[in-house]
Design a protein around this motif. Structure first.
Motif, short mmCIF file in Angstrom:
data_model
loop_
_atom_site.label_atom_id
_atom_site.label_comp_id
_atom_site.label_asym_id
_atom_site.label_seq_id
_atom_site.Cartn_x
_atom_site.Cartn_y
_atom_site.Cartn_z
N SER A 846 37.55 53.84 29.19
CA SER A 846 37.25 53.58 30.60
C SER A 846 35.74 53.49 30.84
O SER A 846 35.28 52.71 31.67
CB SER A 846 37.87 54.65 31.51
OG SER A 846 37.35 55.91 31.19
N CYS A 847 34.97 54.28 30.07
CA CYS A 847 33.50 54.22 30.22
C CYS A 847 32.97 52.86 29.76
O CYS A 847 32.14 52.25 30.44
CB CYS A 847 32.85 55.36 29.42
SG CYS A 847 31.05 55.40 29.59
N ARG A 848 33.48 52.39 28.61
CA ARG A 848 33.03 51.07 28.11
C ARG A 848 33.47 49.95 29.04
O ARG A 848 32.77 48.95 29.20
CB ARG A 848 33.61 50.83 26.71
CG ARG A 848 32.98 51.67 25.63
CD ARG A 848 33.70 51.49 24.30
NE ARG A 848 33.19 52.37 23.28
CZ ARG A 848 32.07 52.15 22.58
NH1 ARG A 848 31.38 51.07 22.79
NH2 ARG A 848 31.67 53.01 21.68
N PHE A 849 34.62 50.12 29.65
CA PHE A 849 35.16 49.08 30.53
C PHE A 849 34.47 49.09 31.90
O PHE A 849 34.06 48.05 32.42
CB PHE A 849 36.67 49.28 30.70
CG PHE A 849 37.35 48.15 31.42
CD1 PHE A 849 37.68 46.97 30.76
CD2 PHE A 849 37.64 48.25 32.77
CE1 PHE A 849 38.28 45.92 31.43
CE2 PHE A 849 38.25 47.21 33.45
CZ PHE A 849 38.57 46.04 32.78
N ASP A 850 34.33 50.30 32.50
CA ASP A 850 33.80 50.40 33.87
C ASP A 850 32.28 50.49 33.90
O ASP A 850 31.67 50.17 34.92
CB ASP A 850 34.38 51.64 34.57
CG ASP A 850 35.88 51.54 34.77
OD1 ASP A 850 36.36 50.40 34.91
OD2 ASP A 850 36.56 52.58 34.77
N SER A 851 31.67 51.00 32.81
CA SER A 851 30.22 51.20 32.85
C SER A 851 29.65 51.00 31.45
O SER A 851 29.21 51.93 30.79
CB SER A 851 29.93 52.62 33.35
OG SER A 851 28.56 52.80 33.54
N LYS A 852 29.67 49.75 31.01
CA LYS A 852 29.29 49.45 29.63
C LYS A 852 27.82 49.77 29.35
O LYS A 852 27.47 50.16 28.24
CB LYS A 852 29.59 47.98 29.31
CG LYS A 852 28.86 46.98 30.18
CD LYS A 852 29.27 45.54 29.83
CE LYS A 852 28.52 44.54 30.71
NZ LYS A 852 28.95 43.16 30.42
N HIS A 853 26.97 49.62 30.36
CA HIS A 853 25.54 49.91 30.16
C HIS A 853 25.32 51.41 29.93
O HIS A 853 24.52 51.81 29.09
CB HIS A 853 24.72 49.43 31.35
CG HIS A 853 24.78 47.95 31.55
ND1 HIS A 853 24.41 47.06 30.57
CD2 HIS A 853 25.18 47.20 32.61
CE1 HIS A 853 24.56 45.81 31.00
NE2 HIS A 853 25.05 45.88 32.24
N LEU A 854 26.05 52.23 30.69
CA LEU A 854 25.94 53.69 30.50
C LEU A 854 26.43 54.06 29.11
O LEU A 854 25.78 54.85 28.41
CB LEU A 854 26.77 54.42 31.56
CG LEU A 854 26.87 55.94 31.39
CD1 LEU A 854 25.51 56.60 31.54
CD2 LEU A 854 27.86 56.55 32.40
N ALA A 855 27.57 53.49 28.69
CA ALA A 855 28.12 53.80 27.37
C ALA A 855 27.13 53.42 26.27
O ALA A 855 26.87 54.21 25.35
CB ALA A 855 29.44 53.06 27.18
N ALA A 856 26.54 52.23 26.38
CA ALA A 856 25.59 51.77 25.36
C ALA A 856 24.34 52.67 25.34
O ALA A 856 23.84 53.05 24.27
CB ALA A 856 25.21 50.33 25.64
N ALA A 857 23.84 53.00 26.54
CA ALA A 857 22.64 53.84 26.63
C ALA A 857 22.89 55.21 26.02
O ALA A 857 22.04 55.75 25.27
CB ALA A 857 22.22 53.99 28.10
N LEU A 858 24.07 55.82 26.31
CA LEU A 858 24.38 57.15 25.78
C LEU A 858 24.51 57.11 24.25
O LEU A 858 24.00 58.01 23.56
CB LEU A 858 25.68 57.67 26.40
CG LEU A 858 25.60 58.17 27.85
CD1 LEU A 858 26.98 58.46 28.41
CD2 LEU A 858 24.73 59.43 27.94
N GLU A 859 25.17 56.09 23.74
CA GLU A 859 25.35 56.00 22.29
C GLU A 859 24.00 55.87 21.58
O GLU A 859 23.75 56.54 20.58
CB GLU A 859 26.24 54.80 21.95
CG GLU A 859 27.72 55.08 22.19
CD GLU A 859 28.60 53.90 21.82
OE1 GLU A 859 28.06 52.86 21.39
OE2 GLU A 859 29.83 54.02 21.95
N ASN A 860 23.14 55.01 22.12
CA ASN A 860 21.82 54.79 21.49
C ASN A 860 20.95 56.04 21.59
O ASN A 860 20.25 56.40 20.64
CB ASN A 860 21.12 53.59 22.12
CG ASN A 860 21.76 52.28 21.71
OD1 ASN A 860 22.30 52.17 20.62
ND2 ASN A 860 21.73 51.28 22.58
#
Length: 1037
Positions: A846-860
């Motif tokens: 749901s994070c990748r779907f609803d807020s992909k930028h947040l997911a990418a930022a957190l992973e990096n």
């Protein structure tokens, strides 16, 4: 305890000051001279009065038995008790139980409160002189604000309350001094017998003075039925008269500046009558002042209610109108005072210029005036102009007298010089007189009027009584929302009561000013919130209609829509049924929290005997309800100037997090109380409900229902399908769709809260397991002997065990009794880890779907931090987050909320070294392998439903357990499995058995799954098992 100590020290400092006065330490000052000084007289009287009030309040608010327990507890646990300067004995003597109880119907102890007040000695001379001053003097000069004789008792009300309290320090006056008591009653209580002693604490003298002969006798005249009737009728008639006057004054445009300035005494008299009447009626009809068990008090109250035709709504309306009238007058006077000098100078200038123009008119130089030249009048008007200009604003008395003389002079000049014939001259003279009249009015605007209004508008007596009108206020708002305007004035009037406790604290520049003012203003704000809560309640009544429309009647508009179907989807009829208005945000939040919390509580109650489970249907129903609330808030946001979705997200997350916190309290030794909770709020409280089962909240019931239906004893979890099946019927029980439904219903907060609760449950299970291991293994000598013999038989671990089957299964048979509880503990942990994995997957999706930028930022960010930490351990000179840096803690919370974490890598508990731990877990694993069989499509499954073992929870439970200990235990555990595989395969080869045994397949599958779940490299497994065995194993698969 600080409160108790402060009361004792108040007494100590007061007594010390009196001793210093009597010993002459203050040169030229004695008790007599201090009592002659106006401020000194007030402060000494207040010191004794407040000491008495503090004792009464502490006895009223904290029961005697509770006080004694607090004192004993403090004495036991305080380090200060043994010090030489401890005042513990004196404090206990002063504040031990009096036998008084504030509970309704409780009897008053004998000689109370005089015996309580007499526990520590106070100078009799001081008490006697203070009572003398209060009997004879108007120590606060209040009578000047109440000039009418019928208002005398109200003017002296504060002094009367002081006298009432202080008389208990000299009870002989109450008992035997009839003349003194008669004087006191005639002066202070001729027409009233219910008084407010401090901030709304009411006392009925008819009850309070019942045990005292002199006081009771003196009060009999006041309590005579004819006097009660006379006073009641008088106040009832005054109430009617002043109410009509106030309503007249409040008519739009009536209170103009000229009218106010010309009628100051009349307006003030009306205000006095209003406030005196409100005070008398509120006090004498209050339920708190009448003991229902006292027949005489009931009769007196009933007579008042009957004779006055008492109607609380009418009295409340009078209070509203009076407060509004008072507020308007104060605002007008404040504005007039601020503009006073500017207006006075303006009128003076205008008047002087008019006179100069008239002087020019009589000079004959103006051709259009048709006025004959008159040098005498010309000179006279010039002189008048100078006289007007010479008026001095600072000397208001002389200026006022001189202005009156100038007005008279202008009237005389018009009469004696026959100037009436010239209208222009008459107009000039009239204008000048008008300006001079305005100057007199303006000079009479004095701050004393505001001070008088402040004194007569005091509402401190109603600090507690006002609560009895709450329902009337709310009903008035419900019927007529514009009532809020008048209520504002009433609340401001009530706020003026704060002056009473803060005055002396402010004068002394005490640091306590902030805390005391915060307490009282906080109480007032809470009351205002309570009253205005009716607005969001009314709004939510409308919101329920909106929810019904949004969820049942109004169809969602599709992304693409044919033009000819636009009218059908518009649904104009249903849409315009509700018309939301401007609402109070805090009230909306409070009502939202109340309703959503109730919906969650009622909607998530499950019947454990229901087949199939009620879980999915109830989640769908709850999801529809929450969606209705959510969409309705979107609707409100469009119409009302509030951030509806922001409120929704903040409050729903607060409700869920609070319920998770309360549920997790079950697992904590030190509970998080409501006042410590970061989610609970005083102004917008989250309601608590009575538990319906072992769970405290709905989140606990939801979690336990999920655990019940996915129990490894009755279900089989197929990892490839993310689905649970019933072991007996092979029907699907639930799947990963369950977590999608929870996400839809409770949002990210709900899933995250569920994950957090599962963590606490895993911790508890692991702690229980350690206790179990101690009991079953470390305290059982037979088991330890078996393990010791096994270890010596299989050493070294790199070697091959001779006669492997006999060695291993002999040890398993001897330790058979420990495996059933061991299996149950491991499976519980494994089951919860499976659920945590599913929750993490759903959150991450749901994070990748609803807020992909947040997911990418957190992973990096996570990768970057881990890279920096690894670099630091290789080279300590490189930076690393310090202990006081909250970065790692904060980023963990974000990563868990976004599902970017592996629950299997988490350390749940701290552990110590446990002997035989790897070998016990190894024996446990190979003891369970015969219960399982390999299926090409499904993997390892249970052989018999009567002897249930579920493979994924077994693997994950063991993996989690090993993760809590040092990595060498895991190494040893894997080495034992490798040795078991090698030794068994060696035995099969020597016995020429062509097929790979089922136990070896299971052990190899365990190693495969171990590597897969932990995401470790394959060489970890291959270090213990030769490659050719793995190759042969893959041909079996």
């Amino acid at each position: 305890m600080t409160s108790f100590v402060s009361k004792y020290f108040f007494y100590v400092f007061t007594s010390r000051y009196l001793d210093d006065l009597s010993e002459g330490i203050y040169i030229q000052q004695t008790l007599e001279t201090v009592l002659l000084n106006e401020d000194g007289k007030q402060l000494l009287c207040e010191a004794l009065y407040l000491y008495g009030v503090m004792l009464l309040v502490i006895d009223q608010k904290i029961e005697g038995e509770v006080r004694e327990r607090m004192l004993v507890s403090y004495y036991r646990y305080s380090a200060a008790r043994s010090s030489a300067d401890s005042n513990m004995d004196d404090i206990c003597k002063l504040l031990r139980s009096t036998g008084y109880s504030s509970q309704p119907g409780a009897k008053r102890p004998p000689n109370y409160p005089e015996s309580y007040f007499g526990r520590v000695p106070i100078s009799e001379t001081f008490v006697s002189m203070v009572i003398g001053r209060l009997r004879s003097d108007d120590i606060y000069n209040q009578v000047s604000a109440y000039p009418l004789p019928e208002h005398r008792s109200t003017a002296l009300a504060n002094q009367a309350a002081m006298l009432y309290v202080i008389l208990y320090f000299e009870p002989s006056i109450l008992h035997t001094h009839q003349a003194k008591m008669r004087e006191i009653v005639d002066k202070y209580f001729p027409d009233n017998w219910v008084i407010s002693i401090y901030m709304g604490i009411t006392v009925n003298l008819a009850d309070a003075w019942e045990p005292y002969k002199a006081a009771k006798t003196a009060l009999n005249n006041t309590l005579d039925l004819s006097n009660i009737k006379e006073q009641t009728n008088r106040y009832a008639s005054v109430s009617e008269r002043v109410h009509s006057q106030v309503q007249q004054f409040l008519k739009e445009g009536y209170l103009r500046e000229e009218l106010v300035l010309d009628n100051i005494p009349r307006l003030l008299n009306c205000l006095r009558d209003c406030n005196v009447t409100i005070r008398w009626l509120m006090l004498h009809t209050a339920d708190s002042a009448c003991d229902p068990n006292n027949k005489r008090l009931r009769q007196i109250k009933d007579q008042i209610l009957t004779d006055s035709k008492y109607n609380p709504k009418i009295l409340f309306q009078l209070l509203l109108d009076t407060a509004q009238f008072e507020f308007i007058l104060k605002e007008m006077f404040k504005q007039m005072l601020s503009e006073k000098q500017a207006k006075w100078e303006h009128h003076k200038k205008e008047g002087s210029e008019r006179m100069m123009e008239l002087a020019d008119v009589f000079s004959g130089v103006k051709p259009l005036t048709r006025v004959e030249k008159n040098e005498n009048l010309q000179a006279w008007f010039r002189e008048i102009s100078k006289q007007i200009l010479s008026l001095n604003y600072d000397d208001s008395t002389a200026a006022g007298r001189k202005t009156v003389q100038l007005i008279q002079a202008l009237e005389e000049v018009q009469e004696f010089h026959q100037l009436e014939s010239n209208l222009q001259v008459c107009q000039f003279l009239a204008d000048t007189r008008k300006f001079l009249h305005q100057m007199i009015r303006t000079i009479n605007i004095k701050e004393e009027v505001l001070i008088t209004m402040q004194i007569i508008g005091d509402l401190s007596f109603a600090w507690q009584l006002i609560d009895s009108f709450t329902f009337i206020m709310q009903e008035s708002i419900r019927v007529n929302p514009s009532m809020v305007t008048k209520l504002r004035a009433t609340f401001l009037k009530l706020a003026s009561a704060l002056d009473l406790p803060l005055l002396r604290i402010n004068q002394a520049n005490s640091p306590d000013l902030l805390s005391v003012s915060q307490y009282y203003s906080g109480e007032l704000v809470s009351y205002v919130r309570k009253v205005l809560q009716i607005i969001p309640e009314s709004m939510f009544t409308s919101l329920l209609k909106i929810i019904k429309l949004q969820t049942h009647d109004i169809i969602e508009v599709p992304t693409r829509l044919d033009k000819d179907k636009l009218r059908d989807y518009a649904q104009l009829g249903p849409r315009y049924e509700v018309d939301p208005k401007q609402l109070l945000e805090d009230g909306i939040r409070k009502e939202l929290v109340k309703r959503v919390a109730l919906a969650l509580h009622r909607g998530l109650i499950f019947n454990p005997r229901a087949k199939p489970s009620e879980l999915m249907p109830k989640l769908k129903d709850m999801g529809a309800t929450m969606d209705g609330f959510h969409r309705s808030f979107e609707y409100i946001q469009d119409y009302v100037n509030i951030y509806g979705l922001k409120i929704w997200q903040e409050e729903v997350s607060r409700i869920i997090n609070y319920n998770v916190e309360q549920e997790c309290n079950n697992f904590l030794r030190t509970k998080i109380q409501d006042w410590q909770s970061m989610y609970q709020s005083t102004h917008i409280p989250i309601p608590k409900f009575t538990p319906v089962d072992e769970s405290v909240t709905f989140i606990g019931r939801l979690c336990r229902e999920i655990l019940r239906i996915t129990d490894p004893k009755t279900t089989c979890y197929i990892d490839q399908l993310n689905t649970w099946y019933d072991m007996k019927t092979h029907q699907e029980v639930t799947s990963s769709h369950l977590f999608s439904e929870i996400q839809t219903t409770l949002g990210t907060f709900g899933l995250n809260g569920l994950d957090r609760l599962l963590c606490f449950m895993i911790v508890k299970e692991l702690q229980n397991f350690l206790g179990l291991f101690q009991k079953l293994v470390l305290r059982d000598k037979a088991v330890q002997d078996t393990l010791k013999a096994l270890m010596s038989a299989i050493s070294p671990l790199k070697g091959i065990v001779a006669n492997a089957n006999k060695t291993y299964f002999s040890a398993i048979a001897k330790t058979q009794k420990i495996w059933t509880p061991y299996l149950e503990a491991i499976m519980k942990v494994g089951q919860m880890q499976v659920l945590r994995q599913q929750i993490a997957n759903e959150l991450n999706y749901s994070c990748r779907f609803d807020s992909k930028h947040l997911a990418a930022a957190l992973e990096n960010l996570n990768k970057a931090i881990l890279a920096d930490i690894e670099a630091h351990y290789q080279d300590p000179s490189l930076p690393y987050p310090k202990e006081d840096n909250t970065l790692l803690y904060e980023i963990t919370a974000y990563l868990e909320a976004a599902g970017i974490h592996n629950p299997l890598n988490k350390i749940y508990i701290t552990t110590k070294r446990l002997p035989y731990f790897p070998v016990v877990n190894f024996l446990f694993l190979i003891a369970q392998l015969p219960k399982l069989q390999y299926n090409k499509n499904l993997g390892m499954v249970c052989r018999k439903p009567t002897d249930p073992v579920d493979w994924p929870p077994l693997v994950l439970g063991l993996l989690t357990l090993l993760k809590q200990f040092h990595s060498r235990y895991t190494e040893q555990f894997l080495a034992l499995i490798g040795q078991f595989i090698r030794s068994t395969m060696e035995q099969c080869t020597s016995q020429k058995i062509p097929e790979m045994p089922a136990d070896i397949v299971g052990a190899l599958l365990f190693l495969e799954d171990y590597v897969r779940y932990t995401k470790l490299p394959r060489r970890v497994a291959e270090a213990h098992v030769p490659n050719f065995i793995f190759d042969e194993f893959r041909t079996v698969l």
